[in-house]
Design a protein around this motif. Structure first.
Motif, PDB file in Angstrom:
ATOM      1  N   GLY A  51       0.792  -1.228   0.000  1.00  0.00           N
ATOM      2  CA  GLY A  51       0.000   0.000   0.000  1.00  0.00           C
ATOM      3  C   GLY A  51       0.824   1.277   0.000  1.00  0.00           C
ATOM      4  O   GLY A  51       0.277   2.363  -0.049  1.00  0.00           O
ATOM      5  N   GLU A  52       2.125   1.165   0.057  1.00  0.00           N
ATOM      6  CA  GLU A  52       2.997   2.347   0.056  1.00  0.00           C
ATOM      7  C   GLU A  52       3.469   2.621  -1.371  1.00  0.00           C
ATOM      8  O   GLU A  52       3.907   1.724  -2.082  1.00  0.00           O
ATOM      9  CB  GLU A  52       4.212   2.113   0.965  1.00  0.00           C
ATOM     10  N   TRP A  53       3.353   3.888  -1.776  1.00  0.00           N
ATOM     11  CA  TRP A  53       3.743   4.295  -3.118  1.00  0.00           C
ATOM     12  C   TRP A  53       4.627   5.534  -3.031  1.00  0.00           C
ATOM     13  O   TRP A  53       4.275   6.481  -2.340  1.00  0.00           O
ATOM     14  CB  TRP A  53       2.509   4.663  -3.948  1.00  0.00           C
ATOM     15  N   PRO A  54       5.742   5.559  -3.730  1.00  0.00           N
ATOM     16  CA  PRO A  54       6.533   6.786  -3.750  1.00  0.00           C
ATOM     17  C   PRO A  54       5.892   7.776  -4.728  1.00  0.00           C
ATOM     18  O   PRO A  54       5.839   7.533  -5.930  1.00  0.00           O
ATOM     19  CB  PRO A  54       7.903   6.315  -4.255  1.00  0.00           C
ATOM     20  N   VAL A  55       5.366   8.872  -4.226  1.00  0.00           N
ATOM     21  CA  VAL A  55       4.679   9.820  -5.112  1.00  0.00           C
ATOM     22  C   VAL A  55       5.439  11.138  -5.258  1.00  0.00           C
ATOM     23  O   VAL A  55       5.191  11.882  -6.193  1.00  0.00           O
ATOM     24  CB  VAL A  55       3.239  10.106  -4.631  1.00  0.00           C
ATOM     25  N   LEU A  70       9.539  -0.545  -7.852  1.00  0.00           N
ATOM     26  CA  LEU A  70       8.421   0.362  -8.100  1.00  0.00           C
ATOM     27  C   LEU A  70       8.907   1.761  -8.466  1.00  0.00           C
ATOM     28  O   LEU A  70       8.329   2.423  -9.325  1.00  0.00           O
ATOM     29  CB  LEU A  70       7.491   0.413  -6.887  1.00  0.00           C
ATOM     30  N   ALA A  71       9.981   2.220  -7.835  1.00  0.00           N
ATOM     31  CA  ALA A  71      10.543   3.531  -8.161  1.00  0.00           C
ATOM     32  C   ALA A  71      11.057   3.551  -9.598  1.00  0.00           C
ATOM     33  O   ALA A  71      10.896   4.541 -10.315  1.00  0.00           O
ATOM     34  CB  ALA A  71      11.652   3.885  -7.185  1.00  0.00           C
ATOM     35  N   TRP A  72      11.658   2.459 -10.039  1.00  0.00           N
ATOM     36  CA  TRP A  72      12.137   2.372 -11.424  1.00  0.00           C
ATOM     37  C   TRP A  72      10.959   2.377 -12.395  1.00  0.00           C
ATOM     38  O   TRP A  72      11.014   3.041 -13.435  1.00  0.00           O
ATOM     39  CB  TRP A  72      13.002   1.125 -11.605  1.00  0.00           C
ATOM     40  N   LEU A  73       9.906   1.640 -12.062  1.00  0.00           N
ATOM     41  CA  LEU A  73       8.716   1.631 -12.923  1.00  0.00           C
ATOM     42  C   LEU A  73       8.086   3.018 -13.016  1.00  0.00           C
ATOM     43  O   LEU A  73       7.730   3.483 -14.103  1.00  0.00           O
ATOM     44  CB  LEU A  73       7.690   0.625 -12.401  1.00  0.00           C
ATOM     45  N   MET A  74       7.976   3.694 -11.894  1.00  0.00           N
ATOM     46  CA  MET A  74       7.373   5.021 -11.886  1.00  0.00           C
ATOM     47  C   MET A  74       8.235   6.029 -12.639  1.00  0.00           C
ATOM     48  O   MET A  74       7.724   6.901 -13.329  1.00  0.00           O
ATOM     49  CB  MET A  74       7.112   5.475 -10.451  1.00  0.00           C
ATOM     50  N   THR A  75       9.545   5.889 -12.536  1.00  0.00           N
ATOM     51  CA  THR A  75      10.440   6.771 -13.289  1.00  0.00           C
ATOM     52  C   THR A  75      10.275   6.547 -14.783  1.00  0.00           C
ATOM     53  O   THR A  75      10.235   7.512 -15.560  1.00  0.00           O
ATOM     54  CB  THR A  75      11.903   6.533 -12.869  1.00  0.00           C
ATOM     55  N   GLY A  76      10.169   5.302 -15.186  1.00  0.00           N
ATOM     56  CA  GLY A  76       9.959   5.000 -16.605  1.00  0.00           C
ATOM     57  C   GLY A  76       8.661   5.590 -17.121  1.00  0.00           C
ATOM     58  O   GLY A  76       8.610   6.158 -18.215  1.00  0.00           O
TER      59      GLY A  76
END
Length: 125
Positions: A51-55, A70-76
């Protein structure tokens, strides 16, 4: 006639450069997303608690340094979203080089709208 041909040649060069920007943006963002997917598959977790997301950008940056999938996916995904914005910026410079003030103004307005939408969208997260 010679000036018109030169203008067509310059326009073709500008279009090619914009195409290169789009291709590079898609390639880089895809590579970052693939790294994130591979990290997730190999480790079996996102690197964050359930449930934690870096926003925030600082949280995503620290997640990149910490090799959290997840940070790599969000950066992409961010880079993929940023690609057409860079195309708009390149278009502003292209129109300015041509001396086309109307299109510089219109494209700048489009850029402002995109930035405002991104800021509003990020604030709502």
């Amino acid at each position: 006639m010679k000036n018109e041909e030169m203008t067509k040649e310059e326009l073709l060069k500008i279009e090619r450069n914009i195409g290169k920007i789009l291709r590079a943006g898609v390639f880089v963002s895809s590579a970052v997303i693939i790294v994130g997917i591979l990290m997730f598959v190999l480790t079996g977790h996102s690197g964050y608690a359930t449930g934690e997301w870096p926003v925030r950008f600082d949280a995503i940056l620290s997640g990149l340094v910490g090799f959290k999938a997840l940070a790599w996916l969000m950066t992409g995904l961010f880079l993929l979203i940023l690609t057409p914005v860079l195309r708009v910026v390149a278009s502003i410079f292209s129109f300015a080089r041509e001396g086309d003030k109307l299109y510089v103004a219109i494209t700048t307005l489009v850029l402002v709208i995109l930035l405002v939408a991104m800021i509003i969208g990020h604030g709502g997260a």
